[in-house]
Scaffold this motif. Structure first.
Motif, PDB file in Angstrom:
ATOM      1  N   ARG A  11     -27.690-140.123 -67.824  1.00  0.00           N
ATOM      2  CA  ARG A  11     -26.482-139.343 -67.543  1.00  0.00           C
ATOM      3  C   ARG A  11     -25.265-140.253 -67.439  1.00  0.00           C
ATOM      4  N   ALA A  12     -24.164-139.823 -68.009  1.00  0.00           N
ATOM      5  CA  ALA A  12     -22.916-140.580 -67.929  1.00  0.00           C
ATOM      6  C   ALA A  12     -22.520-140.758 -66.468  1.00  0.00           C
ATOM      7  N   GLY A  13     -22.126-141.965 -66.107  1.00  0.00           N
ATOM      8  CA  GLY A  13     -21.687-142.256 -64.752  1.00  0.00           C
ATOM      9  C   GLY A  13     -22.812-142.578 -63.787  1.00  0.00           C
ATOM     10  N   GLN A  14     -24.039-142.366 -64.201  1.00  0.00           N
ATOM     11  CA  GLN A  14     -25.173-142.654 -63.326  1.00  0.00           C
ATOM     12  C   GLN A  14     -25.405-144.160 -63.274  1.00  0.00           C
TER      13      GLN A  14
ATOM     14  N   GLU B 248     -34.216-142.569 -62.817  1.00  0.00           N
ATOM     15  CA  GLU B 248     -35.675-142.598 -62.811  1.00  0.00           C
ATOM     16  C   GLU B 248     -36.205-143.291 -64.059  1.00  0.00           C
ATOM     17  N   HIS B 249     -35.446-143.208 -65.149  1.00  0.00           N
ATOM     18  CA  HIS B 249     -35.814-143.886 -66.387  1.00  0.00           C
ATOM     19  C   HIS B 249     -34.529-144.284 -67.113  1.00  0.00           C
ATOM     20  N   LEU B 250     -34.664-145.157 -68.091  1.00  0.00           N
ATOM     21  CA  LEU B 250     -33.521-145.633 -68.865  1.00  0.00           C
ATOM     22  C   LEU B 250     -33.730-145.301 -70.338  1.00  0.00           C
ATOM     23  N   LEU B 251     -32.637-145.211 -71.060  1.00  0.00           N
ATOM     24  CA  LEU B 251     -32.674-144.960 -72.492  1.00  0.00           C
ATOM     25  C   LEU B 251     -32.394-146.259 -73.239  1.00  0.00           C
TER      26      LEU B 251
END
Length: 88
Positions: free
Chosen positions: A22-25, A31-34
């Motif tokens: 999510r933007a700004g997170q 919980e996970h990364l892209l």
């Protein structure tokens, strides 16, 4: 001239981006990364491919899982990856 008749070749370093979903997170709050193909050349070539241009990269990637992943991702975006070599 039609953009689809062009062939753009980028000779550059290929980059990856690790990002929260999510933007700004914050990374620590996710919980996970892209993992995403990234970098100015990749964004430029991806946009050209989306417009129908014939595009490709000349580069090197690691002979490992990440290197194979980025080549597969770029190929899936319509980018010619035949001149990307894996090196150890």
């Amino acid at each position: 001239n039609d953009i689809r008749d062009l062939y753009t070749i980028c000779i550059v370093s290929i980059m990856d981006q690790i990002s929260p979903p999510r933007a700004g997170q914050r990374i620590g709050d996710a919980e996970h990364l892209l993992l995403l193909p990234s970098g100015s050349a990749t964004i430029f070539v991806t946009a050209l491919a989306a417009l129908g241009a014939r595009v490709g990269f000349v580069s090197r990637v690691g002979d490992d899982e990440l290197g194979r992943w980025i080549v597969a991702e770029l190929g899936g975006l319509g980018i010619d990856t035949s001149a990307i070599a894996a090196v150890s």
